[in-house]
Design an enzyme around this catalytic site. Sequence first.
Site, PDB file in Angstrom:
ATOM      1  N   ASP A  52       7.668   1.124   9.001  1.00  0.00           N
ATOM      2  CA  ASP A  52       8.399   2.394   8.995  1.00  0.00           C
ATOM      3  C   ASP A  52       7.757   3.357   9.983  1.00  0.00           C
ATOM      4  O   ASP A  52       6.570   3.666   9.882  1.00  0.00           O
ATOM      5  CB  ASP A  52       8.355   2.992   7.584  1.00  0.00           C
ATOM      6  CG  ASP A  52       9.116   4.306   7.517  1.00  0.00           C
ATOM      7  OD1 ASP A  52      10.345   4.267   7.724  1.00  0.00           O
ATOM      8  OD2 ASP A  52       8.493   5.357   7.296  1.00  0.00           O
ATOM      9  N   LYS A  87      13.351   7.217  12.485  1.00  0.00           N
ATOM     10  CA  LYS A  87      14.065   8.378  11.931  1.00  0.00           C
ATOM     11  C   LYS A  87      14.456   9.388  13.002  1.00  0.00           C
ATOM     12  O   LYS A  87      13.711   9.602  13.964  1.00  0.00           O
ATOM     13  CB  LYS A  87      13.172   9.080  10.893  1.00  0.00           C
ATOM     14  CG  LYS A  87      12.591   8.129   9.878  1.00  0.00           C
ATOM     15  CD  LYS A  87      11.872   8.836   8.744  1.00  0.00           C
ATOM     16  CE  LYS A  87      11.162   7.831   7.873  1.00  0.00           C
ATOM     17  NZ  LYS A  87       9.871   7.386   8.418  1.00  0.00           N
TER      18      LYS A  87
HETATM   19  N1  LIG Z   1      10.785  10.172   5.093  1.00  0.00           N
HETATM   20  C1  LIG Z   1       9.819  11.047   4.983  1.00  0.00           C
HETATM   21  O1  LIG Z   1      10.010  12.269   5.017  1.00  0.00           O
HETATM   22  C2  LIG Z   1       8.424  10.536   4.782  1.00  0.00           C
HETATM   23  C3  LIG Z   1       7.429  11.398   4.319  1.00  0.00           C
HETATM   24  C4  LIG Z   1       6.147  10.882   4.119  1.00  0.00           C
HETATM   25  C5  LIG Z   1       5.894   9.536   4.377  1.00  0.00           C
HETATM   26  N2  LIG Z   1       6.869   8.721   4.857  1.00  0.00           N
HETATM   27  C6  LIG Z   1       6.623   7.286   5.176  1.00  0.00           C
HETATM   28  O2  LIG Z   1       6.021   6.693   4.048  1.00  0.00           O
HETATM   29  C7  LIG Z   1       4.773   6.107   4.413  1.00  0.00           C
HETATM   30  C8  LIG Z   1       3.812   6.116   3.235  1.00  0.00           C
HETATM   31  O3  LIG Z   1       3.587   7.420   2.785  1.00  0.00           O
HETATM   32  P1  LIG Z   1       2.236   8.221   3.077  1.00  0.00           P
HETATM   33  O4  LIG Z   1       1.556   7.620   4.253  1.00  0.00           O
HETATM   34  O5  LIG Z   1       2.562   9.652   3.174  1.00  0.00           O
HETATM   35  O6  LIG Z   1       1.391   8.052   1.762  1.00  0.00           O
HETATM   36  P2  LIG Z   1       0.805   6.827   0.877  1.00  0.00           P
HETATM   37  O7  LIG Z   1       1.228   5.532   1.440  1.00  0.00           O
HETATM   38  O8  LIG Z   1       1.106   7.158  -0.536  1.00  0.00           O
HETATM   39  O9  LIG Z   1      -0.774   7.037   1.039  1.00  0.00           O
HETATM   40  C9  LIG Z   1      -1.426   6.801   2.247  1.00  0.00           C
HETATM   41  C10 LIG Z   1      -2.899   7.135   2.042  1.00  0.00           C
HETATM   42  O10 LIG Z   1      -3.459   6.316   1.016  1.00  0.00           O
HETATM   43  C11 LIG Z   1      -4.575   5.579   1.517  1.00  0.00           C
HETATM   44  N3  LIG Z   1      -4.487   4.237   0.925  1.00  0.00           N
HETATM   45  C12 LIG Z   1      -3.624   3.228   1.212  1.00  0.00           C
HETATM   46  N4  LIG Z   1      -3.843   2.157   0.438  1.00  0.00           N
HETATM   47  C13 LIG Z   1      -4.879   2.470  -0.371  1.00  0.00           C
HETATM   48  C14 LIG Z   1      -5.569   1.768  -1.390  1.00  0.00           C
HETATM   49  N5  LIG Z   1      -5.227   0.521  -1.730  1.00  0.00           N
HETATM   50  N6  LIG Z   1      -6.601   2.402  -2.018  1.00  0.00           N
HETATM   51  C15 LIG Z   1      -6.963   3.660  -1.672  1.00  0.00           C
HETATM   52  N7  LIG Z   1      -6.335   4.386  -0.724  1.00  0.00           N
HETATM   53  C16 LIG Z   1      -5.302   3.792  -0.077  1.00  0.00           C
HETATM   54  C17 LIG Z   1      -4.430   5.563   3.024  1.00  0.00           C
HETATM   55  O11 LIG Z   1      -5.684   5.547   3.680  1.00  0.00           O
HETATM   56  P3  LIG Z   1      -6.175   4.328   4.644  1.00  0.00           P
HETATM   57  O12 LIG Z   1      -5.244   4.233   5.802  1.00  0.00           O
HETATM   58  O13 LIG Z   1      -7.547   4.773   5.038  1.00  0.00           O
HETATM   59  O14 LIG Z   1      -6.196   3.083   3.773  1.00  0.00           O
HETATM   60  C18 LIG Z   1      -3.712   6.906   3.281  1.00  0.00           C
HETATM   61  O15 LIG Z   1      -4.671   7.954   3.347  1.00  0.00           O
HETATM   62  C19 LIG Z   1       4.336   6.945   5.623  1.00  0.00           C
HETATM   63  O16 LIG Z   1       3.304   6.350   6.358  1.00  0.00           O
HETATM   64  C20 LIG Z   1       5.660   7.078   6.346  1.00  0.00           C
HETATM   65  O17 LIG Z   1       5.934   5.888   7.046  1.00  0.00           O
HETATM   66  C21 LIG Z   1       8.131   9.202   5.039  1.00  0.00           C
END
Ligand SMILES: NC(=O)c1ccc[n+]([C@@H]2O[C@H](COP(=O)([O-])OP(=O)(O)OC[C@H]3O[C@@H](n4cnc5c(N)ncnc54)[C@H](OP(=O)(O)O)[C@@H]3O)[C@@H](O)[C@H]2O)c1
Length: 322
Positions: A52, A87
Amino acid sequence: MDSISVPEVTLKPSDRKMPMLGLGTSASPFSGSESTKLAILQAIELGYRHFDTASLYQTEQPLGDATAEALSLGIIKSRDELFISSKLWCSDAHHELVVPALQKSLHNLQLEYLDLYVIHWPVSSKPGSNEFPIKKEDFLPMDFKSVWEAMEECQTLGLTKSIGVSNFSCKKLSEILATAKIPPAVNQVEMSPLWQQNKLREFCNENGILVTAYAPLGARGTIWSSNRVMECEVLKGIAEAKGKTVAQVCLRWEFEQGVTVVVKSFNKERMKENLEIFNWELSEEESKKISEIPQSRGCVGEDYISRNGPIKTIEELWDGEI
Ligand SMILES: NC(=O)c1ccc[n+]([C@@H]2O[C@H](COP(=O)([O-])OP(=O)(O)OC[C@H]3O[C@@H](n4cnc5c(N)ncnc54)[C@H](OP(=O)(O)O)[C@@H]3O)[C@@H](O)[C@H]2O)c1
Protein backbone atom coordinates in the site's frame (compact mmCIF):
# COMPACT_ATOMS: atom_id res chain seq x y z
CA MET A 1 14.33 -18.57 2.89
CA ASP A 2 10.85 -20.05 3.45
CA SER A 3 8.19 -17.52 2.54
CA ILE A 4 4.71 -17.45 4.06
CA SER A 5 1.64 -17.67 1.85
CA VAL A 6 -1.07 -15.12 2.69
CA PRO A 7 -4.78 -15.97 2.14
CA GLU A 8 -6.58 -13.91 -0.51
CA VAL A 9 -10.02 -12.39 -0.91
CA THR A 10 -11.82 -11.64 -4.18
CA LEU A 11 -12.68 -7.99 -4.82
CA LYS A 12 -16.04 -7.09 -6.29
CA PRO A 13 -16.85 -6.27 -9.04
CA SER A 14 -13.48 -6.93 -10.73
CA ASP A 15 -12.84 -10.48 -9.39
CA ARG A 16 -9.27 -9.39 -8.66
CA LYS A 17 -7.65 -11.26 -5.75
CA MET A 18 -6.23 -9.22 -2.86
CA PRO A 19 -3.91 -10.80 -0.27
CA MET A 20 -5.57 -10.26 3.11
CA LEU A 21 -2.39 -8.93 4.73
CA GLY A 22 -0.37 -6.22 3.04
CA LEU A 23 2.61 -4.06 3.85
CA GLY A 24 1.92 -0.38 4.56
CA THR A 25 4.64 1.96 3.36
CA SER A 26 3.81 5.22 5.12
CA ALA A 27 6.64 6.18 7.44
CA SER A 28 6.88 9.44 9.31
CA PRO A 29 9.48 10.80 8.96
CA PHE A 30 10.15 9.32 5.50
CA SER A 31 12.77 6.55 5.83
CA GLY A 32 14.66 7.48 2.65
CA SER A 33 14.34 5.85 -0.77
CA GLU A 34 17.11 3.28 -0.46
CA SER A 35 16.15 1.90 2.95
CA THR A 36 12.46 1.85 1.95
CA LYS A 37 13.34 -0.09 -1.18
CA LEU A 38 15.45 -2.58 0.78
CA ALA A 39 12.70 -3.10 3.37
CA ILE A 40 10.14 -3.74 0.62
CA LEU A 41 12.50 -6.17 -1.10
CA GLN A 42 12.90 -8.06 2.19
CA ALA A 43 9.13 -8.09 2.54
CA ILE A 44 8.73 -9.65 -0.91
CA GLU A 45 11.29 -12.31 0.06
CA LEU A 46 9.35 -13.03 3.24
CA GLY A 47 6.11 -13.55 1.31
CA TYR A 48 4.34 -10.16 1.24
CA ARG A 49 2.54 -9.71 -2.08
CA HIS A 50 0.29 -6.74 -1.25
CA PHE A 51 1.75 -3.22 -0.89
CA ASP A 52 0.00 0.00 0.00
CA THR A 53 1.41 3.36 -1.04
CA ALA A 54 0.11 6.84 -1.87
CA SER A 55 1.32 9.80 -3.85
CA LEU A 56 1.66 11.56 -0.48
CA TYR A 57 3.99 8.99 1.11
CA GLN A 58 7.06 9.40 -1.18
CA THR A 59 7.18 5.60 -1.31
CA GLU A 60 5.84 5.02 -4.84
CA GLN A 61 9.31 5.27 -6.33
CA PRO A 62 11.08 2.94 -3.85
CA LEU A 63 8.19 0.48 -4.20
CA GLY A 64 8.64 0.60 -7.98
CA ASP A 65 12.40 0.09 -7.60
CA ALA A 66 11.87 -2.85 -5.22
CA THR A 67 9.37 -4.45 -7.60
CA ALA A 68 11.77 -4.08 -10.53
CA GLU A 69 14.61 -5.56 -8.47
CA ALA A 70 12.47 -8.46 -7.22
CA LEU A 71 11.66 -9.26 -10.85
CA SER A 72 15.26 -9.05 -12.00
CA LEU A 73 16.42 -11.22 -9.06
CA GLY A 74 13.71 -13.77 -9.87
CA ILE A 75 12.05 -13.46 -6.41
CA ILE A 76 8.83 -12.98 -8.36
CA LYS A 77 8.30 -14.08 -11.93
CA SER A 78 5.76 -11.49 -12.97
CA ARG A 79 4.42 -8.14 -11.73
CA ASP A 80 0.98 -9.85 -11.70
CA GLU A 81 2.04 -11.68 -8.53
CA LEU A 82 1.84 -8.39 -6.63
CA PHE A 83 -1.19 -6.40 -5.49
CA ILE A 84 -0.30 -2.71 -5.44
CA SER A 85 -2.54 0.10 -4.23
CA SER A 86 -2.00 3.84 -4.31
CA LYS A 87 -4.07 6.92 -3.48
CA LEU A 88 -5.33 10.12 -5.04
CA TRP A 89 -4.22 13.09 -2.94
CA CYS A 90 -6.67 15.90 -2.10
CA SER A 91 -5.07 18.48 -4.43
CA ASP A 92 -5.67 16.11 -7.37
CA ALA A 93 -9.23 15.29 -6.34
CA HIS A 94 -10.73 17.31 -9.22
CA HIS A 95 -12.32 15.63 -12.25
CA GLU A 96 -9.70 16.62 -14.84
CA LEU A 97 -6.71 15.93 -12.54
CA VAL A 98 -7.54 12.34 -11.54
CA VAL A 99 -6.30 10.45 -14.62
CA PRO A 100 -3.07 12.51 -14.84
CA ALA A 101 -2.46 11.93 -11.10
CA LEU A 102 -2.78 8.17 -11.56
CA GLN A 103 -0.50 8.32 -14.61
CA LYS A 104 2.09 10.10 -12.48
CA SER A 105 1.80 7.43 -9.76
CA LEU A 106 2.24 4.72 -12.40
CA HIS A 107 5.31 6.51 -13.71
CA ASN A 108 6.77 6.67 -10.16
CA LEU A 109 5.99 2.99 -9.68
CA GLN A 110 7.31 1.97 -13.15
CA LEU A 111 4.05 0.10 -13.64
CA GLU A 112 1.44 -0.12 -16.38
CA TYR A 113 -1.45 -0.61 -13.99
CA LEU A 114 -2.35 -0.50 -10.32
CA ASP A 115 -4.45 -3.15 -8.63
CA LEU A 116 -6.34 -0.56 -6.61
CA TYR A 117 -6.57 3.23 -6.70
CA VAL A 118 -8.43 4.98 -3.88
CA ILE A 119 -9.50 8.53 -3.05
CA HIS A 120 -7.30 9.25 -0.01
CA TRP A 121 -9.69 11.55 1.96
CA PRO A 122 -13.23 12.79 1.22
CA VAL A 123 -12.11 16.40 0.69
CA SER A 124 -10.38 18.31 -2.12
CA SER A 125 -7.75 21.02 -1.88
CA LYS A 126 -6.35 23.70 -4.12
CA PRO A 127 -4.86 22.12 -7.26
CA GLY A 128 -1.07 22.12 -7.27
CA SER A 129 -0.74 22.37 -3.48
CA ASN A 130 0.57 18.86 -3.03
CA GLU A 131 1.39 19.18 0.66
CA PHE A 132 0.60 17.90 4.11
CA PRO A 133 -0.75 19.28 6.31
CA ILE A 134 -3.03 21.09 3.88
CA LYS A 135 -3.26 24.85 4.52
CA LYS A 136 -6.62 25.59 6.13
CA GLU A 137 -7.46 28.16 3.39
CA ASP A 138 -6.75 25.61 0.62
CA PHE A 139 -9.61 23.19 1.40
CA LEU A 140 -12.37 22.82 -1.20
CA PRO A 141 -15.52 20.71 -1.21
CA MET A 142 -15.17 17.48 -3.13
CA ASP A 143 -17.56 17.03 -6.05
CA PHE A 144 -18.11 13.32 -5.38
CA LYS A 145 -19.98 12.70 -8.65
CA SER A 146 -17.39 14.14 -11.02
CA VAL A 147 -14.37 12.86 -9.07
CA TRP A 148 -15.84 9.37 -8.96
CA GLU A 149 -16.59 9.50 -12.72
CA ALA A 150 -12.89 10.19 -13.27
CA MET A 151 -11.97 7.29 -10.96
CA GLU A 152 -14.25 5.07 -13.10
CA GLU A 153 -12.43 6.34 -16.18
CA CYS A 154 -9.13 5.20 -14.60
CA GLN A 155 -10.53 1.68 -14.37
CA THR A 156 -12.11 1.75 -17.83
CA LEU A 157 -8.79 2.88 -19.33
CA GLY A 158 -7.08 -0.12 -17.68
CA LEU A 159 -4.84 2.08 -15.51
CA THR A 160 -6.14 0.32 -12.40
CA LYS A 161 -7.94 -2.99 -11.89
CA SER A 162 -10.15 -1.68 -9.07
CA ILE A 163 -11.14 1.66 -7.55
CA GLY A 164 -12.10 2.59 -4.03
CA VAL A 165 -12.11 5.21 -1.31
CA SER A 166 -10.45 5.80 2.03
CA ASN A 167 -11.66 7.49 5.21
CA PHE A 168 -15.27 7.54 3.96
CA SER A 169 -18.21 7.36 6.40
CA CYS A 170 -21.43 5.41 5.60
CA LYS A 171 -23.08 8.69 4.53
CA LYS A 172 -20.27 9.70 2.19
CA LEU A 173 -20.13 6.17 0.74
CA SER A 174 -23.88 6.39 0.09
CA GLU A 175 -23.30 9.58 -1.88
CA ILE A 176 -20.76 7.82 -4.07
CA LEU A 177 -23.02 4.77 -4.47
CA ALA A 178 -25.95 6.98 -5.50
CA THR A 179 -24.29 7.92 -8.82
CA ALA A 180 -21.58 5.28 -9.30
CA LYS A 181 -21.58 3.08 -12.40
CA ILE A 182 -18.71 1.11 -10.85
CA PRO A 183 -19.18 0.87 -7.06
CA PRO A 184 -16.13 1.28 -4.82
CA ALA A 185 -14.43 -2.07 -4.27
CA VAL A 186 -12.71 -0.99 -1.04
CA ASN A 187 -12.96 1.53 1.79
CA GLN A 188 -9.59 1.80 3.54
CA VAL A 189 -10.11 3.07 7.09
CA GLU A 190 -8.54 3.07 10.51
CA MET A 191 -9.40 -0.17 12.28
CA SER A 192 -7.88 -1.88 15.32
CA PRO A 193 -9.23 -3.64 18.42
CA LEU A 194 -9.57 -0.12 19.91
CA TRP A 195 -11.60 1.21 16.95
CA GLN A 196 -13.53 -1.70 15.53
CA GLN A 197 -15.72 0.16 13.02
CA ASN A 198 -18.76 -2.08 13.60
CA LYS A 199 -21.30 0.26 11.97
CA LEU A 200 -19.16 1.00 8.91
CA ARG A 201 -18.28 -2.66 8.45
CA GLU A 202 -21.93 -3.65 8.48
CA PHE A 203 -22.72 -1.00 5.87
CA CYS A 204 -19.77 -2.09 3.70
CA ASN A 205 -20.77 -5.76 3.98
CA GLU A 206 -24.31 -4.96 2.86
CA ASN A 207 -22.96 -3.07 -0.16
CA GLY A 208 -20.24 -5.52 -1.26
CA ILE A 209 -17.44 -3.11 -0.26
CA LEU A 210 -14.34 -4.65 1.27
CA VAL A 211 -12.91 -2.91 4.34
CA THR A 212 -9.14 -2.59 4.50
CA ALA A 213 -7.82 -1.77 7.96
CA TYR A 214 -5.05 0.77 8.29
CA ALA A 215 -3.12 1.51 11.48
CA PRO A 216 -4.01 -1.98 12.83
CA LEU A 217 -1.40 -1.54 15.58
CA GLY A 218 -2.50 2.02 16.36
CA ALA A 219 0.16 3.48 14.06
CA ARG A 220 2.68 3.25 16.87
CA GLY A 221 5.47 5.78 16.43
CA THR A 222 3.75 7.94 13.77
CA ILE A 223 2.57 11.56 14.12
CA TRP A 224 -0.97 11.00 15.38
CA SER A 225 -0.42 7.77 17.21
CA SER A 226 0.08 6.69 20.76
CA ASN A 227 0.99 3.30 22.17
CA ARG A 228 -2.59 2.73 23.29
CA VAL A 229 -3.16 -0.35 21.10
CA MET A 230 0.18 -2.01 21.85
CA GLU A 231 -0.19 -1.18 25.57
CA CYS A 232 -3.83 -2.31 25.88
CA GLU A 233 -4.08 -4.58 28.94
CA VAL A 234 -6.73 -6.87 27.41
CA LEU A 235 -4.56 -7.49 24.34
CA LYS A 236 -1.44 -7.94 26.45
CA GLY A 237 -3.24 -10.55 28.58
CA ILE A 238 -4.39 -12.52 25.52
CA ALA A 239 -0.95 -12.32 23.90
CA GLU A 240 0.78 -13.57 27.02
CA ALA A 241 -1.64 -16.48 27.49
CA LYS A 242 -1.20 -17.58 23.87
CA GLY A 243 2.54 -17.08 23.57
CA LYS A 244 1.98 -14.51 20.80
CA THR A 245 2.78 -10.80 20.57
CA VAL A 246 0.22 -8.01 20.91
CA ALA A 247 0.83 -7.15 17.23
CA GLN A 248 -0.01 -10.74 16.23
CA VAL A 249 -3.17 -10.73 18.35
CA CYS A 250 -4.30 -7.48 16.67
CA LEU A 251 -3.59 -8.78 13.16
CA ARG A 252 -5.16 -12.19 13.80
CA TRP A 253 -8.27 -10.47 15.20
CA GLU A 254 -8.52 -8.29 12.04
CA PHE A 255 -8.10 -11.37 9.82
CA GLU A 256 -10.87 -13.20 11.72
CA GLN A 257 -13.16 -10.18 11.15
CA GLY A 258 -12.90 -10.84 7.39
CA VAL A 259 -11.22 -7.53 6.58
CA THR A 260 -7.91 -7.04 4.80
CA VAL A 261 -5.11 -5.31 6.68
CA VAL A 262 -2.15 -3.12 5.80
CA VAL A 263 0.49 -3.04 8.51
CA LYS A 264 3.73 -1.12 8.27
CA SER A 265 7.07 -2.45 9.42
CA PHE A 266 10.44 -1.92 7.80
CA ASN A 267 12.11 -4.23 10.32
CA LYS A 268 12.71 -7.74 9.02
CA GLU A 269 11.93 -9.55 12.30
CA ARG A 270 8.71 -7.60 12.84
CA MET A 271 7.66 -8.04 9.19
CA LYS A 272 8.07 -11.78 9.68
CA GLU A 273 6.27 -11.74 13.04
CA ASN A 274 3.33 -9.93 11.44
CA LEU A 275 3.00 -12.64 8.79
CA GLU A 276 2.85 -15.44 11.35
CA ILE A 277 -0.87 -15.21 12.09
CA PHE A 278 -2.43 -17.77 9.78
CA ASN A 279 -1.91 -21.08 11.57
CA TRP A 280 -3.58 -20.40 14.94
CA GLU A 281 -6.80 -18.76 16.09
CA LEU A 282 -8.40 -16.73 18.86
CA SER A 283 -10.86 -18.56 21.10
CA GLU A 284 -14.46 -17.41 21.38
CA GLU A 285 -13.73 -16.09 24.84
CA GLU A 286 -10.71 -14.09 23.60
CA SER A 287 -12.74 -12.61 20.74
CA LYS A 288 -15.47 -11.66 23.21
CA LYS A 289 -12.96 -9.90 25.45
CA ILE A 290 -11.68 -7.94 22.45
CA SER A 291 -15.23 -7.00 21.44
CA GLU A 292 -15.71 -5.43 24.89
CA ILE A 293 -12.67 -3.10 24.71
CA PRO A 294 -13.81 0.56 25.04
CA GLN A 295 -13.83 2.22 21.62
CA SER A 296 -12.35 5.47 20.30
CA ARG A 297 -10.67 6.69 17.12
CA GLY A 298 -6.91 7.08 17.07
CA CYS A 299 -6.88 9.19 13.88
CA VAL A 300 -9.48 11.86 14.57
CA GLY A 301 -8.68 13.69 11.33
CA GLU A 302 -8.31 17.26 12.58
CA ASP A 303 -5.86 17.90 9.71
CA TYR A 304 -8.85 17.67 7.32
CA ILE A 305 -11.18 20.17 8.95
CA SER A 306 -11.11 23.95 8.67
CA ARG A 307 -13.38 26.63 10.08
CA ASN A 308 -14.10 28.23 6.70
CA GLY A 309 -13.70 25.11 4.58
CA PRO A 310 -16.16 22.42 3.45
CA ILE A 311 -15.70 20.22 6.54
CA LYS A 312 -15.84 22.35 9.66
CA THR A 313 -15.94 19.80 12.46
CA ILE A 314 -14.80 16.30 13.31
CA GLU A 315 -18.50 15.43 13.53
CA GLU A 316 -18.98 16.46 9.87
CA LEU A 317 -15.86 14.63 8.72
CA TRP A 318 -17.11 11.31 10.06
CA ASP A 319 -20.85 12.07 9.89
CA GLY A 320 -21.27 11.21 13.53
CA GLU A 321 -19.23 7.98 13.40
CA ILE A 322 -16.99 9.05 16.26
N1 LIG B 1 -5.69 5.71 4.05
C1 LIG B 1 -5.16 6.42 5.01
O1 LIG B 1 -5.54 7.57 5.29
C2 LIG B 1 -4.06 5.81 5.82
C3 LIG B 1 -3.70 6.37 7.04
C4 LIG B 1 -2.69 5.76 7.78
C5 LIG B 1 -2.06 4.61 7.29
N2 LIG B 1 -2.41 4.10 6.07
C6 LIG B 1 -1.74 2.90 5.50
O2 LIG B 1 -1.78 1.88 6.48
C7 LIG B 1 -0.45 1.43 6.76
C8 LIG B 1 -0.36 0.92 8.19
O3 LIG B 1 -0.70 1.93 9.10
P1 LIG B 1 0.39 2.72 9.97
O4 LIG B 1 1.72 2.60 9.32
O5 LIG B 1 -0.11 4.09 10.20
O6 LIG B 1 0.35 2.00 11.37
P2 LIG B 1 0.56 0.50 11.94
O7 LIG B 1 0.81 -0.44 10.84
O8 LIG B 1 -0.54 0.26 12.90
O9 LIG B 1 1.87 0.69 12.85
C9 LIG B 1 3.13 0.92 12.28
C10 LIG B 1 4.12 1.07 13.43
O10 LIG B 1 4.15 -0.11 14.23
C11 LIG B 1 5.48 -0.64 14.28
N3 LIG B 1 5.34 -2.10 14.20
C12 LIG B 1 5.02 -2.88 13.13
N4 LIG B 1 4.97 -4.17 13.45
C13 LIG B 1 5.28 -4.26 14.77
C14 LIG B 1 5.39 -5.33 15.68
N5 LIG B 1 5.18 -6.60 15.29
N6 LIG B 1 5.73 -5.05 16.97
C15 LIG B 1 5.97 -3.78 17.37
N7 LIG B 1 5.85 -2.71 16.55
C16 LIG B 1 5.52 -2.95 15.26
C17 LIG B 1 6.22 -0.06 13.10
O11 LIG B 1 7.59 0.13 13.37
P3 LIG B 1 8.78 -0.63 12.55
O12 LIG B 1 8.71 -0.22 11.13
O13 LIG B 1 10.01 -0.13 13.24
O14 LIG B 1 8.56 -2.12 12.77
C18 LIG B 1 5.52 1.31 12.94
O15 LIG B 1 6.11 2.25 13.83
C19 LIG B 1 0.41 2.65 6.43
O16 LIG B 1 1.77 2.35 6.32
C20 LIG B 1 -0.26 3.12 5.16
O17 LIG B 1 0.15 2.32 4.08
C21 LIG B 1 -3.41 4.67 5.35
